[in-house]
Scaffold this motif. Structure first.
Motif, mmCIF file in Angstrom:
data_model
loop_
_atom_site.group_PDB
_atom_site.id
_atom_site.type_symbol
_atom_site.label_atom_id
_atom_site.label_comp_id
_atom_site.label_asym_id
_atom_site.label_seq_id
_atom_site.Cartn_x
_atom_site.Cartn_y
_atom_site.Cartn_z
ATOM 1 N N UNK A 343 0.692 -1.274 0.085
ATOM 2 C CA UNK A 343 -0.052 0.019 0.030
ATOM 3 C C UNK A 343 0.700 1.211 -0.175
ATOM 4 N N UNK A 344 0.120 2.456 -0.512
ATOM 5 C CA UNK A 344 1.227 3.567 -0.387
ATOM 6 C C UNK A 344 1.484 4.058 0.748
ATOM 7 N N UNK A 345 2.577 5.074 0.767
ATOM 8 C CA UNK A 345 3.136 5.469 2.046
ATOM 9 C C UNK A 345 2.320 6.885 2.229
ATOM 10 N N UNK A 346 2.349 7.413 3.366
ATOM 11 C CA UNK A 346 1.745 8.747 3.671
ATOM 12 C C UNK A 346 2.636 9.593 4.621
ATOM 13 N N UNK A 347 2.212 11.026 4.620
ATOM 14 C CA UNK A 347 3.148 11.861 5.379
ATOM 15 C C UNK A 347 4.116 12.550 4.502
ATOM 16 N N UNK A 348 4.820 13.376 5.257
ATOM 17 C CA UNK A 348 5.896 14.075 4.652
ATOM 18 C C UNK A 348 6.957 13.377 3.721
ATOM 19 N N UNK A 421 -5.930 0.269 5.651
ATOM 20 C CA UNK A 421 -5.526 -1.008 6.435
ATOM 21 C C UNK A 421 -5.438 -1.939 5.778
ATOM 22 N N UNK A 422 -4.321 -3.253 5.982
ATOM 23 C CA UNK A 422 -4.374 -4.471 5.220
ATOM 24 C C UNK A 422 -5.610 -5.224 5.266
ATOM 25 N N UNK A 423 -5.570 -6.193 4.172
ATOM 26 C CA UNK A 423 -6.883 -6.883 4.299
ATOM 27 C C UNK A 423 -6.662 -8.044 5.331
ATOM 28 N N UNK A 424 -7.678 -8.366 5.858
ATOM 29 C CA UNK A 424 -7.561 -9.576 6.899
ATOM 30 C C UNK A 424 -6.603 -10.464 6.784
ATOM 31 N N UNK A 425 -6.571 -11.125 5.285
ATOM 32 C CA UNK A 425 -5.657 -12.274 5.201
ATOM 33 C C UNK A 425 -4.199 -11.832 5.182
ATOM 34 N N UNK A 514 0.969 -8.230 17.769
ATOM 35 C CA UNK A 514 0.030 -8.134 16.687
ATOM 36 C C UNK A 514 0.172 -7.070 15.967
ATOM 37 N N UNK A 515 1.440 -6.636 15.568
ATOM 38 C CA UNK A 515 1.934 -5.604 14.705
ATOM 39 C C UNK A 515 2.436 -6.077 13.547
ATOM 40 N N UNK A 516 1.915 -5.909 12.184
ATOM 41 C CA UNK A 516 2.563 -6.504 10.999
ATOM 42 C C UNK A 516 4.081 -6.188 10.875
ATOM 43 N N UNK A 517 4.738 -7.390 10.498
ATOM 44 C CA UNK A 517 6.152 -6.706 10.462
ATOM 45 C C UNK A 517 6.996 -7.661 9.557
ATOM 46 N N UNK A 548 4.251 -2.064 9.771
ATOM 47 C CA UNK A 548 3.222 -1.419 8.943
ATOM 48 C C UNK A 548 2.291 -0.740 9.926
ATOM 49 N N UNK A 549 1.994 0.520 9.529
ATOM 50 C CA UNK A 549 0.957 1.186 10.219
ATOM 51 C C UNK A 549 0.182 2.117 9.514
ATOM 52 N N UNK A 550 -1.388 1.899 9.440
ATOM 53 C CA UNK A 550 -2.175 2.515 8.381
ATOM 54 C C UNK A 550 -2.065 3.789 8.184
ATOM 55 N N UNK A 551 -1.454 4.575 9.022
ATOM 56 C CA UNK A 551 -1.324 6.075 8.583
ATOM 57 C C UNK A 551 -0.093 6.355 8.009
ATOM 58 N N UNK A 552 0.719 5.521 7.775
ATOM 59 C CA UNK A 552 1.985 5.607 7.097
ATOM 60 C C UNK A 552 2.633 4.706 6.295
#
Length: 770
Positions: A343-348, A421-425, A514-517, A548-552
């Motif tokens: 997924x795309x990155x976000x922020x500055x 957010x990532x897909x559940x799978x 439970x943090x995607x890594x 992975x963080x949903x906002x970045x």
């Protein structure tokens, strides 16, 4: 006379049949002996050619031995067949008629051999058996079969064949840092027992069972076990003990060979085992090598900004034992403009351009900066938006490619707010931890996270657990082993390791929270100079973590403790700062390549054409010393029997002043060493008659034999009062008889008698008396 001729013919036929069977037994034993090498590979592609080459070498020799006694030259026809087969199988293009290797074929062999040296230097076992590995392994299998045949059949010393078997077992257990499996151990042991049993069977057929002497019997009978039964009992015990005793699988040989006290790598099958054993070289054997310059980078951008590390491979699958690439190359995009991560990155973002020149050929993906927006100059590569990789098999020397980058610079707000957010799978896959996590590790993660609520706060707390000086984590390529049964727990307890271990451990802890890594391997670098240039060498190889963080999107963390002298190689991450401490950044280590797919490798090391590189550098140091130690050990085993025999002979010659019996025992051993069948139940007069008929000729030798036999007979049977004075030239008589015995034997027989004397047996409980 007729009966004697018939007996001789029958004995010759019996000997030929026995030699034929022994050669075929050696073939089967060799085929079983190589099975433990399965621990080095992920496939069985290497086995077929290995077995075929062994059969080509030994089957012709077995056929020739139906007509004559075993000779060294019997192996030559099979060796020629094996060479032709390997030529046709692997390098037929420049071979004569596709079978006979010419100068061009040998050049092709050299290229394949260089590929194998690269794999030895850069890869981590178990690995995929490439064409080059299969060729070299098959060639070595031919040499192994020849060695076994020379020892067990030609020299008739099957017990010594255990030394090559031991070498294979050592390599199979030490290189991958895990014990050889029980099945493969049992197979190799069965092969060795087959060699011993074939020799024993032939002895029984020829001579029958050995009957004890009447004189000197023990007051009670000795209940003896045959060597074959002892071997079977020993193997069964070796297989059963691990199931009966509560012991942990610790590979002492591997730990010793891999330059440390061991990394404590286990099999992950214990009750609380979470094994930390990734292909990202999460092992304790890596040592620093002579640096090889890999890349020259021209940075064009803000001089105040230091670009983050270059990435080459992403390991996003963790099964509780191994970190590996998922091999997900779906959705590859042609390189060019308009590239975006998925997924795309976000922020500055910090934008810059990089012109990368490859100084030495690299295997695997092209090293690039993350978050590329355009890539050009890599004609054979594709863009993997999920892992942000330039996917290819090889990047040749002098290749130059250009990359435009928009490097994310997320703020705390970006990292804590909700986003894509990532897909559940996908989220489930990227938070999966195989195996059973020890409760102590769960406790460490809970303690580190504390009261943190957001995913970023939890990730920052886990990162702080590694970099906080109060926790005393230190960087070292010499790791410590533990006894907990979990390599992850051992590392978190000992707190000593190198970049790959820190990255893999933090990634596992993030998944527990439970943090995607995922783990990324690539290269650090120094800050660009005033011209915007910097170089990358093999010493810059490194591993780090992405969460992975949903906002970045995917955000990097580098948990390796800093080292003072190399702090300039560490990029500053505002969201994951290292506290100032006495130690500096990780200087990087040579990271082995990891497999993307069968037949494809991703490498961080230079290819074989790199200047200054050699097969003996870096990771091969321990291999050189191991091979040297094995050679010295084998040499000592060959020299030791000869030394024992020489010492015994000198003692007997000195003892001859007291009587002729020591000289008679020396004559018996000399005859045995030369292959004559000496019977201990014969009287001296019977031995004299036998030797006159079979071996001793010439008036001087016969007279010397008669004098020696008469002296022994008088010494044993005449009353002490009637014994004549001892003759002073009995030693000369012995040497005269021995010279006649040696004259009836070939040069090879005489050399074998000196180096591998048959009178010295390591399987006997006691040696023949002086």
């Amino acid at each position: 006379m007729t009966s004697r001729v018939i007996s001789a013919i029958g004995s010759s036929q019996l000997s030929a049949s026995a030699d034929f069977r022994r050669t075929l037994a050696g073939l089967v034993a060799c085929a079983l002996a190589v099975l433990p090498l399965r621990e080095l590979f992920t496939d069985w592609g290497w086995l077929t050619d290995t077995w075929v080459v062994m059969a080509l070498v030994l089957v012709p020799a077995a056929a020739l031995r139906l007509y004559s006694q075993p000779k060294v030259w019997h192996l030559l026809p099979g060796l020629l067949l094996a060479v032709c087969y390997l030529t046709h199988r692997y390098v037929p293009d420049n071979a004569i008629a596709g079978l006979i290797p010419g100068p061009g074929a040998w050049k092709d062999v050299a290229v394949l051999d260089a590929d194998v040296r690269d794999s030895i230097r850069d890869d981590v076992a178990p690995l995929q058996s490439t064409v080059a590995i299969q060729m070299v392994l098959a060639a070595q299998a031919a040499l192994f079969a020849i060695a076994i045949d020379l020892i067990a059949v030609v020299a008739r010393r099957p017990a010594l064949a255990g030394i090559p078997f031991l070498v294979i077992m050592t390599v199979a257990g030490a290189v991958p840092r895990q014990p050889v499996g029980l099945v493969w151990f049992a197979a190799a042991a069965a092969g060795y027992l087959l060699l011993l049993a074939s020799e024993r069977r032939d002895e029984l057929v020829r001579w029958g069972r050995v009957m004890p002497r009447v004189a000197g019997l023990r007051p009670t009978p000795v209940q003896a076990l045959s060597g074959r039964r002892i071997g079977v009992i020993a193997i069964v015990a070796a297989l059963c003990v691990p199931f009966l005793l509560p012991i942990r699988s610790v590979n002492v040989v591997a730990d010793a060979l891999h330059d440390s006290g061991g990394s404590g790598i286990g099999d992950g099958n214990g009750g609380a085992g979470v094994a930390l054993d990734p292909l990202a070289a999460l092992r304790g054997e890596l040592t620093r090598t002579n640096p090889i310059q890999l890349l020259t980078v021209q940075y064009v951008g803000d001089p105040k900004h230091n670009p983050f590390y270059l990435r080459q491979e992403v390991l996003d699958d963790y099964n509780g034992k191994t970190w590996t690439p998922s091999g997900d190359n779906q959705g590859l995009v042609t390189l060019g403009a308009g590239l975006t991560p998925d997924p795309p990155s976000a922020g500055p973002q910090a934008t810059y351009e990089a012109h990368i020149t490859v100084n030495n050929t690299l295997g695997g993906n092209a090293p690039i900066f993350a978050s590329a927006t355009s890539l050009s100059g890599l004609n054979s590569a594709s863009w993997n938006p999920t892992n942000q990789l330039a996917v290819t098999n090889r990047v040749n020397k002098n290749t130059t490619y250009t990359e435009a980058v928009s490097e994310p610079q997320p703020t705390t707000t970006d990292l804590t707010v909700a986003g894509e957010v990532l897909s559940p799978e996908e989220r489930n896959r990227l938070t999966q931890v195989g195996g059973t996590v020890p409760p102590a590790v769960d406790g460490i993660v809970s303690s580190a996270v504390g009261t943190a609520t957001s995913e970023y706060e939890k990730a920052r707390a886990i990162f702080g657990y590694f970099v906080n000086p109060e926790n005393h984590f230190t960087y070292s390529t010499s790791t410590k082993s533990g006894t907990s049964g979990s390599d992850l727990l051992d590392f978190l307890t000992n707190r000593v390791g190198f970049c790959q271990q820190y990255a893999a451990a933090m990634a596992v802890m993030l998944r527990i929270a439970q943090i995607p890594s995922r783990v990324v391997i690539g290269y650090t670098h120094r800050s660009p100079d005033e011209k915007g240039q910097f170089t990358v060498t093999t010493l810059d190889a490194h591993a780090w973590v992405e969460a992975y963080f949903g906002g970045a999107g995917w955000v990097p963390f580098d948990p390796t403790p800093l080292q003072q002298q190399d702090a300039r190689r560490a990029a500053t991450l505002a969201w994951a700062l290292h506290p100032q401490s006495a130690s500096g950044s990780d200087p990087g280590t040579a990271v082995p390549r990891v497999s993307n797919s069968p037949g494809q490798t991703a490498g961080l090391g230079a290819a074989s054409d790199a200047p200054g590189s050699s097969s003996g550098s870096g990771g091969l140091g321990w291999l050189f010393w191991t091979v040297l130690a094995v050679v010295i050990f084998i040499g000592a085993l060959f020299v030791t029997p000869a030394a024992v025999r020489l010492r015994r002979r000198r003692a007997r010659l000195r003892a001859a002043r007291a009587g002729p019996d020591p000289l008679w025992a020396e004559l018996a051993d000399t005859a045995t060493d030369l292959g004559y069948v000496w019977s201990p139940v014969r009287t001296p007069r019977q031995v004299e008659g036998w030797l006159r008929e079979e071996a001793v000729s010439g008036s001087e030798a016969e007279a010397a034999l008669h004098s020696l036999a008469t002296a022994v007979e008088v010494s044993r049977y005449a009353p002490p009062s009637s014994r004549p004075p001892a003759e002073t030239d009995l030693v000369s008589n012995l040497r005269e008889v021995e010279a006649s015995l040696r004259a009836r034997r070939t040069r090879s027989d005489r050399v074998r008698a000196r180096m591998l004397p048959g009178s010295v047996s390591w399987l006997r409980r006691r040696l023949r008396g002086h």
